[in-house]
Scaffold this active site. Structure first.
Site, PDB file in Angstrom:
ATOM      1  N   ARG A 140      64.901  16.596  23.429  1.00  0.00           N
ATOM      2  CA  ARG A 140      64.791  17.679  24.694  1.00  0.00           C
ATOM      3  C   ARG A 140      65.649  19.027  24.289  1.00  0.00           C
ATOM      4  O   ARG A 140      66.485  18.885  23.665  1.00  0.00           O
ATOM      5  CB  ARG A 140      65.639  16.795  25.896  1.00  0.00           C
ATOM      6  CG  ARG A 140      65.404  17.663  27.200  1.00  0.00           C
ATOM      7  CD  ARG A 140      64.402  17.848  27.772  1.00  0.00           C
ATOM      8  NE  ARG A 140      64.288  18.159  29.056  1.00  0.00           N
ATOM      9  CZ  ARG A 140      63.408  18.636  29.742  1.00  0.00           C
ATOM     10  NH1 ARG A 140      61.975  18.825  29.124  1.00  0.00           N
ATOM     11  NH2 ARG A 140      63.399  18.793  31.323  1.00  0.00           N
ATOM     12  N   THR A 187      52.936  20.270  30.275  1.00  0.00           N
ATOM     13  CA  THR A 187      53.498  19.651  29.389  1.00  0.00           C
ATOM     14  C   THR A 187      52.332  18.973  28.594  1.00  0.00           C
ATOM     15  O   THR A 187      51.169  19.176  28.879  1.00  0.00           O
ATOM     16  CB  THR A 187      54.469  18.395  30.010  1.00  0.00           C
ATOM     17  OG1 THR A 187      55.516  19.475  30.604  1.00  0.00           O
ATOM     18  CG2 THR A 187      55.110  17.515  29.477  1.00  0.00           C
ATOM     19  N   LEU A 240      56.734  22.672  26.877  1.00  0.00           N
ATOM     20  CA  LEU A 240      57.145  24.025  27.033  1.00  0.00           C
ATOM     21  C   LEU A 240      57.803  24.295  28.450  1.00  0.00           C
ATOM     22  O   LEU A 240      58.512  25.594  28.596  1.00  0.00           O
ATOM     23  CB  LEU A 240      56.137  25.421  26.477  1.00  0.00           C
ATOM     24  CG  LEU A 240      55.675  25.117  25.257  1.00  0.00           C
ATOM     25  CD1 LEU A 240      54.857  26.246  24.980  1.00  0.00           C
ATOM     26  CD2 LEU A 240      56.984  25.794  24.498  1.00  0.00           C
ATOM     27  N   ASN A 241      57.685  23.310  29.248  1.00  0.00           N
ATOM     28  CA  ASN A 241      57.879  23.533  30.935  1.00  0.00           C
ATOM     29  C   ASN A 241      56.574  24.158  31.446  1.00  0.00           C
ATOM     30  O   ASN A 241      55.643  23.535  31.794  1.00  0.00           O
ATOM     31  CB  ASN A 241      59.196  24.204  30.985  1.00  0.00           C
ATOM     32  CG  ASN A 241      59.516  23.845  32.634  1.00  0.00           C
ATOM     33  OD1 ASN A 241      58.755  22.571  33.199  1.00  0.00           O
ATOM     34  ND2 ASN A 241      59.911  24.568  33.304  1.00  0.00           N
ATOM     35  N   SER A 296      64.564  15.555  32.687  1.00  0.00           N
ATOM     36  CA  SER A 296      62.998  15.669  32.724  1.00  0.00           C
ATOM     37  C   SER A 296      62.347  14.541  33.238  1.00  0.00           C
ATOM     38  O   SER A 296      63.081  13.445  33.758  1.00  0.00           O
ATOM     39  CB  SER A 296      62.671  15.386  31.080  1.00  0.00           C
ATOM     40  OG  SER A 296      61.375  15.013  30.713  1.00  0.00           O
ATOM     41  N   GLY A 349      52.590  16.815  33.835  1.00  0.00           N
ATOM     42  CA  GLY A 349      52.492  16.788  35.305  1.00  0.00           C
ATOM     43  C   GLY A 349      53.806  17.268  35.916  1.00  0.00           C
ATOM     44  O   GLY A 349      54.029  16.970  37.235  1.00  0.00           O
TER      45      GLY A 349
HETATM   46  N1  GLY Z   1      59.387  20.285  31.815  1.00  0.00           N
HETATM   47  C1  GLY Z   1      58.674  19.067  32.445  1.00  0.00           C
HETATM   48  C2  GLY Z   1      59.667  17.888  32.137  1.00  0.00           C
HETATM   49  O1  GLY Z   1      60.292  17.750  31.178  1.00  0.00           O
HETATM   50  O2  GLY Z   1      59.734  17.049  33.084  1.00  0.00           O
END
Ligand code: GLY
Length: 568
Positions: free
Chosen positions: A107, A379, A398-399, A450, A471
């Site tokens: 992460r 994602t 990458l978000n 996340s 998602g």
């Molecule tokens: N950016 C989405 C997640 O990490 O949940």
């Protein structure tokens, strides 16, 4: 279903015979999208058919599921720039043939210069744009460190695993109609948020069949091939990232990059009716919430009630509500905050959570005080099972779609906007209605919470499913529903992935349903008092099933995107 991209004749000549040979079974100018395949030895399923093929290529070369997962992630960084990445982060969950479960956390982290209130104006109001767009939105990328941390479990040299990605970046690949539409849709932001010209913008609009070539990215991938992790976190690539930061008002430094570390964590493993569910621990909320939800429904006759029956829908919605309320209140980076995980999954706590469940009557989220971090939905997930019985599930991000939309200068890759997964202003809703708590407040070096939930299911300590999905906030509920679809309702892999899903995230107190969700289900829930909101497609689930008797693999790629399955 089989889709044929008919661009081979026009573009096939661009790939030299030598390059095509190096690419092995990859056909970047003439490829098909296979949605559902069966395979005897190994299978890969991901957001792009060329990436899945890259994974199968290394399986055929003698690589194991971890090798394939590494090659697929690297290929996705080229062929699926919206979410595949080397400028973002992710999680890998694996079950190895020796019986060991693995969880690797790569992460992103907040830069050393990040601070709790960095996205607030002088009046204390959240300026969410800053955590979403451009340079200041990026966390320290973790993907490359994660790939090298995964190499401990791989068999082939890294140079072999990165070769398909280099070729795809250098020689290009034909894009689909969906990718063309997506690049065109983001054009203005690419122009606004970059200080150098990028491969993603051209004079005329993109169209299906165009070739996307990424020479700068190919150069960066070669540096990683030749110098290992240092090829990204030090030297030319690090200099490119930091220069880009300086040009655009970002705060990532050379020291931030050099100090980044992937972390191996203890995978969550819990029992569900004779199966072991192996999934990702914190800093993903996915595993804890998934375990809570499965514990909450375990003692109800859901299989008897049936798939999408009003009773099963209501029970699952109420489980989702409760798990997401706990997520908002308690979950954050365990290296920074104390999270009461043991209490959250204690059977007596789960029983008490469900004591307020009233069959036939909608619950409500009013009495709960804390908030939920709503997440963007871009994602990507990949699953692999190999001939030896190794199974890997990887979700990376990458978000937002194309992350911060900012390319790291001449390094040619997109930087994430993962900082927005923090609670920008803990405890108080920001301008987009996003709320969270202290547990997920920004701090230097901290990992943002996340929802990514890469998951493997074991029977008698052997993998029978590898699955996951993108998602944002819907990731956990999609994985939950896909597991229920297979383990309780007996759906085929194809149906388990593609049948319409629903989502409840505690706040807002709404049940979201995607296109195709049955009207009878909507009506039954409305009669119980639920507020239903129709929305766009939920997730892009990838799933591989292994039949332990025959050894046959079935891989299902989500119909919602260009996702493709491959095997041999
Ligand atoms: N950016 C989405 C997640 O990490 O949940």
């Amino acid at each position: 279903m089989r889709f044929l991209l008919i661009f081979g004749v026009a573009f096939g000549g661009l790939l030299s015979a030598c390059a095509q040979q190096q690419a092995g079974s990859l056909h970047p100018y003439d490829y098909t999208i296979e949605k559902n395949i069966t395979a005897a030895k190994g299978a890969v399923v991901s957001a792009h058919p060329l990436a899945s093929e890259a994974g199968v290529l290394v399986l055929r070369q003698g690589g194991n599921a971890v090798d394939a997962a590494i090659a697929t992630q690297l290929a996705l960084a080229v062929v699926y720039p919206g979410a595949g990445n080397i400028g973002g982060g992710g999680f890998l969950v694996a079950h190895l043939k020796n019986g060991r479960n693995i969880a690797i956390d790569y992460r992103e982290t907040a830069p050393a210069k990040a601070s709790r209130d960095m996205y607030l104006d002088s009046a204390g109001n959240a300026i969410t744009k800053l955590s979403l767009d451009g340079h200041l939105a990026a966390g320290i990328p973790g993907t490359v460190a994660g790939l090298f941390a995964s190499m401990k479990y791989a068999k082939l040299p890294f140079s072999k695993l990165i070769a398909p990605a280099i070729l795809l970046a250098e020689k290009g690949f034909v894009i689909t109609a969906k990718e063309a539409e997506s690049l065109n849709h983001t054009r203005e932001e690419f122009v606004k948020l970059n200080t150098v010209p990028t491969a993603f913008v051209k004079e005329v609009p993109w169209k299906a069949g165009d070739t996307l070539v990424q020479p700068d990215l190919a150069h960066t991938l070669k540096l990683i091939r030749d110098k290992g992790q240092a090829g990204f976190y030090e030297g030319e690539t690090a200099d490119n990232i930091v220069s880009e930061m300086q040009r655009g008002g970002g705060i990532i430094t050379l020291a931030d990059l050099k100090n980044y570390k992937a972390v191996e964590r203890k995978a969550i493993a819990f029992q569900y009716k004779g199966q072991t569910i192996v999934t990702m621990p914190l800093p993903s909320s996915g595993g804890v919430c998934l375990q809570q939800m499965m514990m909450m429904v375990e003692n109800y006759p859901v299989a008897k009630w049936g798939f999408q029956s009003p009773q099963a829908l209501q029970l699952m919605i109420e489980a989702e509500r409760r798990a997401y309320a706990d997520r908002a209140e308690f979950l954050g980076d365990p290296d920074f905050v104390k999270v009461p995980v043991a209490r959250l999954i204690d059977p007596s706590y789960i029983r008490s959570r469900m004591s307020t469940f009233t069959p036939g009557t909608a619950g409500n989220s009013d009495s709960t005080k804390a908030g939920l971090t709503k997440e963007s939905e871009q994602t990507t997930h990949l699953s692999v099972i190999d001939a030896d019985g190794n199974a890997v599930a990887v979700t990376t991000t990458l978000n937002g779609h194309y992350g911060s939309r900012t390319v790291a200068g001449k390094a040619g890759f997109l930087l994430n906007n993962e900082m927005d997964d923090f609670s920008v202003k803990p405890g108080v809703p920001n301008m987009y209605g996003l709320v969270g708590t202290e547990a997920n407040a920004i701090a230097p070096g901290k990992r943002m919470l996340s929802s990514m939930t890469p998951t493997i299911v074991l029977k008698n300590n052997k993998p029978i499913y590898s699955l996951g999905t993108p998602g944002g906030a819907t990731i956990i509920t999609s994985v939950f529903q896909t597991l229920m679809n297979t383990l309780e309702f007996g759906l085929s892999p194809e149906d388990a992935v593609n049948k319409p899903k629903f989502h409840h995230q505690w706040l807002p107190d709404v049940v979201y349903v995607e296109p195709g969700f049955p009207e009878e289900g909507v009506q039954a829930l409305e009669q119980m008092g639920y507020k239903i909101e129709k929305r766009g497609p939920i997730g892009r689930t990838e799933l591989i099933k292994k039949d332990l008797k025959t050894g046959q693999l079935q891989a299902a790629a989500d119909k919602r995107g260009d996702d493709g399955a491959a095997g041999y």
